[in-house]
Scaffold this motif. Structure first.
Motif, PDB file in Angstrom:
ATOM      1  N   ARG A   9       0.851  -1.187   0.000  1.00  0.00           N
ATOM      2  CA  ARG A   9       0.000   0.000   0.000  1.00  0.00           C
ATOM      3  C   ARG A   9       0.884   1.232   0.000  1.00  0.00           C
ATOM      4  NH1 ARG A   9      -3.930  -0.564   4.963  1.00  0.00           N
ATOM      5  NH2 ARG A   9      -1.891  -0.461   5.880  1.00  0.00           N
ATOM      6  N   PRO A  10       0.526   2.244  -0.742  1.00  0.00           N
ATOM      7  CA  PRO A  10       1.359   3.461  -0.749  1.00  0.00           C
ATOM      8  C   PRO A  10       1.268   4.174   0.594  1.00  0.00           C
ATOM      9  CG  PRO A  10      -0.605   3.782  -2.074  1.00  0.00           C
ATOM     10  CD  PRO A  10      -0.595   2.348  -1.655  1.00  0.00           C
ATOM     11  N   ASN A  11       2.396   4.586   1.075  1.00  0.00           N
ATOM     12  CA  ASN A  11       2.461   5.333   2.323  1.00  0.00           C
ATOM     13  C   ASN A  11       2.440   6.814   1.974  1.00  0.00           C
ATOM     14  OD1 ASN A  11       2.863   6.323   4.836  1.00  0.00           O
ATOM     15  ND2 ASN A  11       4.875   5.388   5.154  1.00  0.00           N
ATOM     16  N   TYR A  12       1.337   7.466   2.257  1.00  0.00           N
ATOM     17  CA  TYR A  12       1.193   8.872   1.862  1.00  0.00           C
ATOM     18  C   TYR A  12       1.936   9.812   2.805  1.00  0.00           C
ATOM     19  CZ  TYR A  12      -2.248   7.189  -1.403  1.00  0.00           C
ATOM     20  OH  TYR A  12      -2.864   6.541  -2.430  1.00  0.00           O
ATOM     21  N   ASN A  13       2.455   9.300   3.896  1.00  0.00           N
ATOM     22  CA  ASN A  13       3.249  10.127   4.794  1.00  0.00           C
ATOM     23  C   ASN A  13       4.713  10.178   4.379  1.00  0.00           C
ATOM     24  OD1 ASN A  13       1.035  10.667   6.396  1.00  0.00           O
ATOM     25  ND2 ASN A  13       1.362   8.858   7.654  1.00  0.00           N
ATOM     26  N   SER A  18       5.298  10.417  -2.346  1.00  0.00           N
ATOM     27  CA  SER A  18       4.091  11.188  -2.605  1.00  0.00           C
ATOM     28  C   SER A  18       4.461  12.603  -3.025  1.00  0.00           C
ATOM     29  CB  SER A  18       3.209  11.237  -1.352  1.00  0.00           C
ATOM     30  OG  SER A  18       2.103  12.059  -1.589  1.00  0.00           O
ATOM     31  N   ARG A  19       4.093  12.965  -4.233  1.00  0.00           N
ATOM     32  CA  ARG A  19       4.421  14.286  -4.754  1.00  0.00           C
ATOM     33  C   ARG A  19       3.665  15.387  -4.024  1.00  0.00           C
ATOM     34  NH1 ARG A  19       5.420  15.237 -10.998  1.00  0.00           N
ATOM     35  NH2 ARG A  19       7.468  15.911 -10.432  1.00  0.00           N
ATOM     36  N   PHE A  25       5.412  19.804   2.058  1.00  0.00           N
ATOM     37  CA  PHE A  25       6.544  19.912   2.977  1.00  0.00           C
ATOM     38  C   PHE A  25       7.483  21.036   2.552  1.00  0.00           C
ATOM     39  CE2 PHE A  25      10.988  18.721   3.780  1.00  0.00           C
ATOM     40  CZ  PHE A  25      10.983  18.793   5.153  1.00  0.00           C
ATOM     41  N   LEU A  26       7.784  21.119   1.278  1.00  0.00           N
ATOM     42  CA  LEU A  26       8.678  22.172   0.807  1.00  0.00           C
ATOM     43  C   LEU A  26       8.059  23.550   0.966  1.00  0.00           C
ATOM     44  CD1 LEU A  26      10.210  20.525  -2.370  1.00  0.00           C
ATOM     45  CD2 LEU A  26      11.252  20.837  -0.114  1.00  0.00           C
TER      46      LEU A  26
END
Length: 69
Positions: A9-13, A18-19, A25-26
Motif C-alpha cells: 500500500r502506498p504510504n502517503y506520509n 508522494s508528490r 513539505f517544501l
C-alpha cells in the motif's frame, strides 16, 4: 516454488513517494525559513538601532562665531 506477491500500500506520509506531500513539505519549509529570516532581521535592526543624539563636544574655534584664545 511459488513466488508470493506482496501488495504494497502506498504510504502517503512518505515524502519521497508522494508528490503532494513533498510539495506541501517544501512549501511549509519555505514559509518557516522566511519567517525565521524576517524575525532575525527584525532582531538585528533592534540590536543595532539608533540610540539617540550623542553629546559631542565642539571646539570653540569652529563655531559660527568662533572665540579665539
Amino acid at each position: 516454488m511459488e513466488q508470493e506477491l506482496h501488495h504494497v500500500r502506498p504510504n502517503y506520509n512518505d515524502i519521497l513517494t508522494s508528490r503532494t506531500s513533498t510539495s506541501r513539505f517544501l512549501f511549509y519549509l519555505y514559509v518557516a525559513i522566511m519567517v525565521a529570516f524576517f524575525l532575525g532581521m527584525c532582531y538585528g535592526l533592534y540590536v543595532h538601532r539608533y540610540k539617540g543624539k550623542p553629546n559631542v563636544e565642539i571646539p570653540s574655534n569652529t563655531l559660527y562665531n568662533p572665540t579665539y584664545k
